[in-house]
Design a protein around this motif. Structure first.
Motif, PDB file in Angstrom:
ATOM      1  N   THR A 264     -22.758  60.019 -14.727  1.00 42.80           N
ATOM      2  CA  THR A 264     -23.519  59.194 -15.664  1.00 42.80           C
ATOM      3  C   THR A 264     -24.509  58.346 -14.879  1.00 42.80           C
ATOM      4  OG1 THR A 264     -21.559  59.114 -17.055  1.00 42.80           O
ATOM      5  CG2 THR A 264     -23.295  57.518 -17.547  1.00 42.80           C
ATOM      6  N   ALA A 265     -25.765  58.279 -15.361  1.00 37.92           N
ATOM      7  CA  ALA A 265     -26.789  57.481 -14.686  1.00 37.92           C
ATOM      8  C   ALA A 265     -26.346  56.027 -14.622  1.00 37.92           C
ATOM      9  CB  ALA A 265     -28.117  57.609 -15.424  1.00 37.92           C
ATOM     10  N   GLY A 266     -26.480  55.415 -13.470  1.00 38.08           N
ATOM     11  CA  GLY A 266     -26.125  54.008 -13.292  1.00 38.08           C
ATOM     12  C   GLY A 266     -24.656  53.784 -12.998  1.00 38.08           C
ATOM     13  N   ALA A 267     -23.839  54.822 -13.087  1.00 40.55           N
ATOM     14  CA  ALA A 267     -22.402  54.675 -12.799  1.00 40.55           C
ATOM     15  C   ALA A 267     -22.166  54.901 -11.303  1.00 40.55           C
ATOM     16  CB  ALA A 267     -21.608  55.676 -13.618  1.00 40.55           C
ATOM     17  N   ALA A 268     -20.930  54.781 -10.899  1.00 37.74           N
ATOM     18  CA  ALA A 268     -20.561  55.017  -9.506  1.00 37.74           C
ATOM     19  C   ALA A 268     -20.974  56.429  -9.097  1.00 37.74           C
ATOM     20  CB  ALA A 268     -19.060  54.836  -9.326  1.00 37.74           C
ATOM     21  N   PRO A 269     -21.444  56.611  -7.874  1.00 41.62           N
ATOM     22  CA  PRO A 269     -21.895  57.935  -7.437  1.00 41.62           C
ATOM     23  C   PRO A 269     -20.726  58.860  -7.108  1.00 41.62           C
ATOM     24  CG  PRO A 269     -22.106  56.389  -5.637  1.00 41.62           C
ATOM     25  CD  PRO A 269     -21.621  55.607  -6.827  1.00 41.62           C
ATOM     26  N   ALA A 270     -20.040  59.302  -8.144  1.00 46.74           N
ATOM     27  CA  ALA A 270     -18.910  60.225  -7.969  1.00 46.74           C
ATOM     28  C   ALA A 270     -18.762  61.028  -9.249  1.00 46.74           C
ATOM     29  CB  ALA A 270     -17.628  59.461  -7.674  1.00 46.74           C
ATOM     30  N   THR A 271     -18.060  62.120  -9.138  1.00 40.43           N
ATOM     31  CA  THR A 271     -17.763  62.941 -10.305  1.00 40.43           C
ATOM     32  C   THR A 271     -16.421  63.627 -10.070  1.00 40.43           C
ATOM     33  OG1 THR A 271     -18.641  64.536 -11.887  1.00 40.43           O
ATOM     34  CG2 THR A 271     -18.966  65.042  -9.543  1.00 40.43           C
ATOM     35  N   ALA A 272     -16.026  64.471 -10.994  1.00 38.07           N
ATOM     36  CA  ALA A 272     -14.747  65.179 -10.868  1.00 38.07           C
ATOM     37  C   ALA A 272     -14.890  66.585 -11.431  1.00 38.07           C
ATOM     38  CB  ALA A 272     -13.644  64.427 -11.603  1.00 38.07           C
TER      39      ALA A 272
ATOM     40  N   GLY B 249      -6.187  71.870  -1.275  1.00 39.41           N
ATOM     41  CA  GLY B 249      -7.538  71.452  -0.930  1.00 39.41           C
ATOM     42  C   GLY B 249      -8.578  72.192  -1.733  1.00 39.41           C
ATOM     43  N   ALA B 250      -9.828  71.740  -1.584  1.00 34.19           N
ATOM     44  CA  ALA B 250     -10.944  72.361  -2.282  1.00 34.19           C
ATOM     45  C   ALA B 250     -12.231  72.085  -1.517  1.00 34.19           C
ATOM     46  CB  ALA B 250     -11.046  71.816  -3.709  1.00 34.19           C
ATOM     47  N   SER B 251     -13.165  72.982  -1.694  1.00 36.07           N
ATOM     48  CA  SER B 251     -14.508  72.774  -1.154  1.00 36.07           C
ATOM     49  C   SER B 251     -15.490  73.283  -2.207  1.00 36.07           C
ATOM     50  CB  SER B 251     -14.679  73.513   0.179  1.00 36.07           C
ATOM     51  OG  SER B 251     -14.473  74.898   0.004  1.00 36.07           O
ATOM     52  N   TRP B 252     -16.763  72.884  -2.054  1.00 40.15           N
ATOM     53  CA  TRP B 252     -17.759  73.337  -3.001  1.00 40.15           C
ATOM     54  C   TRP B 252     -19.041  73.644  -2.282  1.00 40.15           C
ATOM     55  CZ3 TRP B 252     -20.574  69.549  -6.628  1.00 40.15           C
ATOM     56  CH2 TRP B 252     -20.946  68.392  -5.975  1.00 40.15           C
ATOM     57  N   GLU B 253     -19.965  74.286  -2.994  1.00 47.21           N
ATOM     58  CA  GLU B 253     -21.175  74.803  -2.362  1.00 47.21           C
ATOM     59  C   GLU B 253     -22.052  73.732  -1.733  1.00 47.21           C
ATOM     60  OE1 GLU B 253     -24.586  75.687  -5.458  1.00 47.21           O
ATOM     61  OE2 GLU B 253     -22.683  76.417  -6.262  1.00 47.21           O
ATOM     62  N   PHE B 254     -21.909  72.474  -2.121  1.00 48.85           N
ATOM     63  CA  PHE B 254     -22.747  71.415  -1.581  1.00 48.85           C
ATOM     64  C   PHE B 254     -22.116  70.714  -0.375  1.00 48.85           C
ATOM     65  CE2 PHE B 254     -23.890  71.671  -6.134  1.00 48.85           C
ATOM     66  CZ  PHE B 254     -25.191  72.126  -5.965  1.00 48.85           C
ATOM     67  N   GLY B 255     -20.914  71.120   0.000  1.00 50.65           N
ATOM     68  CA  GLY B 255     -20.229  70.467   1.116  1.00 50.65           C
ATOM     69  C   GLY B 255     -19.782  69.072   0.731  1.00 50.65           C
ATOM     70  N   GLY B 256     -19.373  68.312   1.691  1.00 53.72           N
ATOM     71  CA  GLY B 256     -18.894  66.953   1.415  1.00 53.72           C
ATOM     72  C   GLY B 256     -17.437  66.957   1.028  1.00 53.72           C
ATOM     73  N   PRO B 257     -16.806  65.808   1.159  1.00 52.06           N
ATOM     74  CA  PRO B 257     -15.362  65.750   0.890  1.00 52.06           C
ATOM     75  C   PRO B 257     -15.019  65.848  -0.592  1.00 52.06           C
ATOM     76  CG  PRO B 257     -16.202  63.574   1.406  1.00 52.06           C
ATOM     77  CD  PRO B 257     -17.348  64.526   1.601  1.00 52.06           C
TER      78      PRO B 257
ATOM     79  N   LEU C 120     -10.242  66.997  -9.143  1.00 49.52           N
ATOM     80  CA  LEU C 120     -10.848  67.057  -7.821  1.00 49.52           C
ATOM     81  C   LEU C 120     -11.990  66.047  -7.815  1.00 49.52           C
ATOM     82  CD1 LEU C 120     -11.126  70.946  -7.473  1.00 49.52           C
ATOM     83  CD2 LEU C 120      -9.246  69.468  -6.757  1.00 49.52           C
ATOM     84  N   MET C 121     -11.832  64.952  -7.089  1.00 47.98           N
ATOM     85  CA  MET C 121     -12.849  63.903  -7.062  1.00 47.98           C
ATOM     86  C   MET C 121     -13.886  64.225  -5.988  1.00 47.98           C
ATOM     87  SD  MET C 121     -12.577  59.811  -6.575  1.00 47.98           S
ATOM     88  CE  MET C 121     -12.601  59.825  -4.802  1.00 47.98           C
ATOM     89  N   ILE C 122     -15.146  64.122  -6.380  1.00 46.13           N
ATOM     90  CA  ILE C 122     -16.260  64.426  -5.499  1.00 46.13           C
ATOM     91  C   ILE C 122     -17.113  63.172  -5.358  1.00 46.13           C
ATOM     92  CG2 ILE C 122     -18.283  65.878  -5.160  1.00 46.13           C
ATOM     93  CD1 ILE C 122     -16.820  67.857  -7.172  1.00 46.13           C
ATOM     94  N   ALA C 123     -17.184  62.641  -4.145  1.00 47.31           N
ATOM     95  CA  ALA C 123     -17.982  61.445  -3.879  1.00 47.31           C
ATOM     96  C   ALA C 123     -19.422  61.861  -3.576  1.00 47.31           C
ATOM     97  CB  ALA C 123     -17.394  60.678  -2.712  1.00 47.31           C
ATOM     98  N   ALA C 124     -20.361  61.077  -4.063  1.00 47.90           N
ATOM     99  CA  ALA C 124     -21.786  61.246  -3.788  1.00 47.90           C
ATOM    100  C   ALA C 124     -22.297  62.668  -4.023  1.00 47.90           C
ATOM    101  CB  ALA C 124     -22.100  60.787  -2.366  1.00 47.90           C
ATOM    102  N   PRO C 125     -22.141  63.193  -5.243  1.00 43.68           N
ATOM    103  CA  PRO C 125     -22.661  64.543  -5.510  1.00 43.68           C
ATOM    104  C   PRO C 125     -24.188  64.527  -5.597  1.00 43.68           C
ATOM    105  CG  PRO C 125     -21.908  63.557  -7.539  1.00 43.68           C
ATOM    106  CD  PRO C 125     -21.546  62.588  -6.431  1.00 43.68           C
ATOM    107  N   PRO C 126     -24.816  65.670  -5.374  1.00 46.08           N
ATOM    108  CA  PRO C 126     -26.261  65.752  -5.600  1.00 46.08           C
ATOM    109  C   PRO C 126     -26.534  65.725  -7.101  1.00 46.08           C
ATOM    110  CG  PRO C 126     -25.388  67.918  -5.129  1.00 46.08           C
ATOM    111  CD  PRO C 126     -24.257  66.947  -4.953  1.00 46.08           C
ATOM    112  N   PRO C 127     -27.799  65.612  -7.510  1.00 43.08           N
ATOM    113  CA  PRO C 127     -28.092  65.662  -8.953  1.00 43.08           C
ATOM    114  C   PRO C 127     -27.600  66.985  -9.546  1.00 43.08           C
ATOM    115  CG  PRO C 127     -30.009  64.920  -7.716  1.00 43.08           C
ATOM    116  CD  PRO C 127     -28.999  65.358  -6.705  1.00 43.08           C
ATOM    117  N   LEU C 128     -26.931  66.897 -10.691  1.00 46.65           N
ATOM    118  CA  LEU C 128     -26.387  68.072 -11.376  1.00 46.65           C
ATOM    119  C   LEU C 128     -26.950  68.125 -12.789  1.00 46.65           C
ATOM    120  CD1 LEU C 128     -22.667  67.662 -10.256  1.00 46.65           C
ATOM    121  CD2 LEU C 128     -24.319  69.291  -9.333  1.00 46.65           C
TER     122      LEU C 128
END
Length: 180
Positions: free
Chosen positions: A69-77, A94-102, A140-148
């Protein structure tokens, strides 16, 4: 007369068996022996196809990822439903995704009407059961995702303690469009 004494000395079971002919013995003993042989064959087959306490690989459907959500914490799930067709429990480790990052495995802890989340080392996938991730339970919590963008497909790899990795996709959904 001697034969009579021998029968009495040997006991009633031996006397009964000596009175039966070979054909009679087969007719009496055949069904239980046949049932035992059939049971052994079925159990051997069940074991050979992995149904007897051996781990069987987990399976999963493609999932979904919440658009931040715009203006919310930079994380998603991200959320997936993982099914275990075997008897042996497994764990998502564990998990990984195409954009890398924890990516952090997390579980929500409910405390009355409030709650909090905590990271976990693994999420259980019970034998003959499933792990159904949701915003109210585990994700699966994703910190600092790119724009989606809504509708975008994102590639994930999920890793497990016993099963081989699964490569899946998750479709990006808005908070209003998420599954309930």
């Amino acid at each position: 007369m001697r034969a009579g004494k021998r029968l009495k000395a040997a006991g009633p079971a031996t006397a009964w068996a000596e009175r039966l002919g070979t054909a009679e013995r087969l007719r009496v003993v055949g069904p239980p022996v046949g049932a035992a042989v059939l049971a052994l064959a079925l159990l051997t087959g069940w074991t050979a196809v992995g149904g007897a306490g051996r781990p069987r690989p987990v399976v999963a459907d493609n999932g979904w990822i919440l658009q931040p959500t715009a203006g919310a914490a930079p994380a998603t799930a991200a959320f997936f439903t993982i099914r275990n067709p075997g008897d042996v429990p497994d764990e998502l480790t564990g998990a990984s995704w195409e954009f890398g990052g924890p990516i952090t495995l997390k579980r929500h802890l409910h405390q009355g009407s409030a709650g909090r989340w905590e990271p976990v080392a693994a999420l259980p996938v019970p034998g003959r059961g499933e792990l159904a991730m949701s915003p109210e339970d585990a994700d699966l919590m994703i910190a600092a995702p790119p724009p989606l963008r809504p509708g975008q497909q994102v590639a994930f790899t999920l890793t497990f303690r016993h099963s081989p990795p699964l490569q899946l996709t998750a479709v990006v959904r808005t908070p209003a469009d998420r599954p309930r």
